[in-house]
Enzyme design. Sequence first.
Site, mmCIF file in Angstrom:
data_model
loop_
_atom_site.group_PDB
_atom_site.id
_atom_site.type_symbol
_atom_site.label_atom_id
_atom_site.label_comp_id
_atom_site.label_asym_id
_atom_site.label_seq_id
_atom_site.Cartn_x
_atom_site.Cartn_y
_atom_site.Cartn_z
ATOM 1 N N LYS A 133 15.309 -0.174 5.587
ATOM 2 C CA LYS A 133 14.974 0.770 4.477
ATOM 3 C C LYS A 133 15.103 2.186 4.585
ATOM 4 O O LYS A 133 15.683 2.673 3.642
ATOM 5 C CB LYS A 133 13.348 0.439 4.094
ATOM 6 C CG LYS A 133 12.715 1.078 2.903
ATOM 7 C CD LYS A 133 13.033 0.656 1.627
ATOM 8 C CE LYS A 133 12.277 1.573 0.590
ATOM 9 N NZ LYS A 133 12.675 0.980 -0.994
ATOM 10 N N THR B 161 6.336 0.562 1.967
ATOM 11 C CA THR B 161 7.340 1.306 2.956
ATOM 12 C C THR B 161 6.669 2.263 3.850
ATOM 13 O O THR B 161 6.077 3.344 3.303
ATOM 14 C CB THR B 161 8.210 2.251 2.113
ATOM 15 O OG1 THR B 161 8.837 1.281 0.941
ATOM 16 C CG2 THR B 161 9.320 3.033 2.682
ATOM 17 N N LYS C 109 9.233 11.152 0.192
ATOM 18 C CA LYS C 109 8.264 10.376 1.159
ATOM 19 C C LYS C 109 9.368 9.667 1.958
ATOM 20 O O LYS C 109 9.016 9.782 3.208
ATOM 21 C CB LYS C 109 7.512 9.458 0.388
ATOM 22 C CG LYS C 109 6.558 8.498 1.328
ATOM 23 C CD LYS C 109 6.026 7.084 0.819
ATOM 24 C CE LYS C 109 5.765 6.039 1.649
ATOM 25 N NZ LYS C 109 5.624 4.909 1.012
ATOM 26 N N LEU D 157 0.776 -1.186 -0.094
ATOM 27 C CA LEU D 157 -0.029 -0.031 -0.010
ATOM 28 C C LEU D 157 0.751 1.288 -0.033
ATOM 29 O O LEU D 157 1.909 1.210 0.427
ATOM 30 C CB LEU D 157 -0.933 -0.074 1.273
ATOM 31 C CG LEU D 157 -1.930 -1.339 1.273
ATOM 32 C CD1 LEU D 157 -2.369 -1.471 2.663
ATOM 33 C CD2 LEU D 157 -2.997 -1.055 0.247
ATOM 34 N N PRO D 158 0.210 2.437 -0.344
ATOM 35 C CA PRO D 158 1.105 3.615 -0.677
ATOM 36 C C PRO D 158 1.903 4.072 0.669
ATOM 37 O O PRO D 158 3.125 4.358 0.680
ATOM 38 C CB PRO D 158 0.212 4.674 -0.787
ATOM 39 C CG PRO D 158 -1.056 4.077 -1.446
ATOM 40 C CD PRO D 158 -1.185 2.676 -0.871
HETATM 41 P P1 NAD Z 1 1.077 2.607 -6.173
HETATM 42 O O1 NAD Z 1 0.530 4.132 -5.647
HETATM 43 O O2 NAD Z 1 1.235 2.585 -7.404
HETATM 44 O O3 NAD Z 1 0.038 1.472 -5.636
HETATM 45 C C1 NAD Z 1 -0.685 1.464 -4.206
HETATM 46 C C2 NAD Z 1 -2.206 0.741 -4.502
HETATM 47 O O4 NAD Z 1 -2.717 0.450 -3.399
HETATM 48 C C3 NAD Z 1 -2.949 1.249 -5.498
HETATM 49 O O5 NAD Z 1 -3.527 0.496 -6.388
HETATM 50 C C4 NAD Z 1 -3.992 1.714 -4.746
HETATM 51 O O6 NAD Z 1 -5.608 1.700 -5.242
HETATM 52 C C5 NAD Z 1 -3.948 0.664 -3.530
HETATM 53 N N1 NAD Z 1 -4.649 0.950 -2.180
HETATM 54 C C6 NAD Z 1 -4.564 2.400 -1.790
HETATM 55 N N2 NAD Z 1 -5.171 2.296 -0.814
HETATM 56 C C7 NAD Z 1 -5.972 1.034 -0.471
HETATM 57 C C8 NAD Z 1 -6.795 0.105 0.332
HETATM 58 N N3 NAD Z 1 -7.407 0.678 1.460
HETATM 59 N N4 NAD Z 1 -7.152 -0.940 0.201
HETATM 60 C C9 NAD Z 1 -6.460 -1.498 -0.763
HETATM 61 N N5 NAD Z 1 -6.036 -0.908 -1.895
HETATM 62 C C10 NAD Z 1 -5.494 0.281 -1.682
HETATM 63 O O7 NAD Z 1 2.294 2.571 -5.203
HETATM 64 P P2 NAD Z 1 3.389 1.411 -5.622
HETATM 65 O O8 NAD Z 1 4.751 2.453 -6.483
HETATM 66 O O9 NAD Z 1 2.923 0.325 -5.862
HETATM 67 O O10 NAD Z 1 4.035 1.406 -4.031
HETATM 68 C C11 NAD Z 1 3.733 0.810 -2.744
HETATM 69 C C12 NAD Z 1 4.551 0.989 -2.000
HETATM 70 O O11 NAD Z 1 5.824 0.360 -2.207
HETATM 71 C C13 NAD Z 1 4.887 2.115 -1.418
HETATM 72 O O12 NAD Z 1 4.729 2.232 0.201
HETATM 73 C C14 NAD Z 1 6.181 2.540 -1.959
HETATM 74 O O13 NAD Z 1 6.828 3.530 -0.965
HETATM 75 C C15 NAD Z 1 7.088 1.433 -2.009
HETATM 76 N N6 NAD Z 1 7.852 1.062 -2.805
HETATM 77 C C16 NAD Z 1 7.683 1.845 -4.211
HETATM 78 C C17 NAD Z 1 8.733 1.680 -5.234
HETATM 79 C C18 NAD Z 1 8.520 2.167 -6.488
HETATM 80 O O14 NAD Z 1 9.488 2.273 -7.215
HETATM 81 N N7 NAD Z 1 7.444 2.284 -6.861
HETATM 82 C C19 NAD Z 1 9.765 0.967 -4.791
HETATM 83 C C20 NAD Z 1 10.082 0.627 -3.579
HETATM 84 C C21 NAD Z 1 9.081 0.735 -2.474
#
Ligand code: NAD
Length: 298
Positions: free
Chosen positions: A171, A96, A246, A65-66
């Site tokens: 992390k 994260t 973030k 999740l975000p």
């Molecule tokens: P994203 O915003 O693409 O995806 C998040 C998903 O969660 C979305 O599909 C959203 O609809 C869903 N969501 C939100 N609230 C929800 C809820 N209450 N119930 C169910 N689903 C819900 O984000 P991401 O890029 O996939 O990143 C996810 C996590 O991974 C974050 O914490 C981010 O910091 C971490 N991360 C991201 C990256 C990257 O390169 N994108 C790398 C390492 C870590």
Amino acid sequence: MHIGFLGLGNMGAPMARNLLKAGHQLTVFDLSAAAVSSLVEAGAHSAASPAVLAQADVELIITMLPAAAHVKSVYLGEDGLLAHVRPGVTLIDSSTIDPLSAREVASAARQHGNPMLDAPVSGGTGGAAAGTLTFMVGGDVADFDRTQPILAAMGKNIVHCGDAGNGQVAKVANNMLLGISMIGVAEAMALGVALGMDAKVLAGIINTSSGRCWSSEVYNPFPGVLENVPAARGYSGGFGSDLMLKDLGLASEAAKQVRQPVILGALAQQLYQTFSAQGNGGLDFSAIINLYRKDAEA
Ligand code: NAD
């Protein structure tokens, strides 16, 4: 294994696909119907809510999740996972978030009889698609050992970092250093070029001298130094500046909670905040060099 997966975004969707490819049965939930149907087309079942998913016959639940607010609401909310999941089901949060929130959720899960691991990742969307993520895992070592084969379907390096929350500690510490080192490389490269040096020659010197680091050698922010990095394609793709902002915020917040100074981390956070306020949050984090370059457009 029958696995529940919540959060099918840029990272979660490819991770879930790799679990399907490894032969696991998947029940998924996301607020986005489009994200759910894409996984259903790939062979997953869908659940109408976290509560319904928790009541399905899953043996393990993974969330991606975000941010901490979403994680707390999905796990601790009235209609959340802990209110409905059967005790004994293992929970893994790969989002994260700050270490103290991770410990709070893990402790609530433990009280409910559910083992919980925090398992944030590095490797970005490319690593998620290729199944080569690094997982930094906090929690009980026996739970880590049990779930390692599942995580291995999504990642290459799976490291136990200690008790609950320690995956998030690893992390935030790593990403704070990455933010600081990228700004350091940007500052040094921009200075050298402003003083008349060729960027490629300067990078070559740094990378065979004591200033060498990942940000200079593998991900140099100065255009023209390396191919196949965001600096070579207008800073598109890669790891967004807002995501770095973030993570720097998480480091500052975690540091405040234990009264630990993170002077350069806080400065890095302010620089990324400035850059984001200028409308650059969507650019790769190496674009921070444009704060220094007199000739840059951004
Ligand atoms: P994203 O915003 O693409 O995806 C998040 C998903 O969660 C979305 O599909 C959203 O609809 C869903 N969501 C939100 N609230 C929800 C809820 N209450 N119930 C169910 N689903 C819900 O984000 P991401 O890029 O996939 O990143 C996810 C996590 O991974 C974050 O914490 C981010 O910091 C971490 N991360 C991201 C990256 C990257 O390169 N994108 C790398 C390492 C870590």
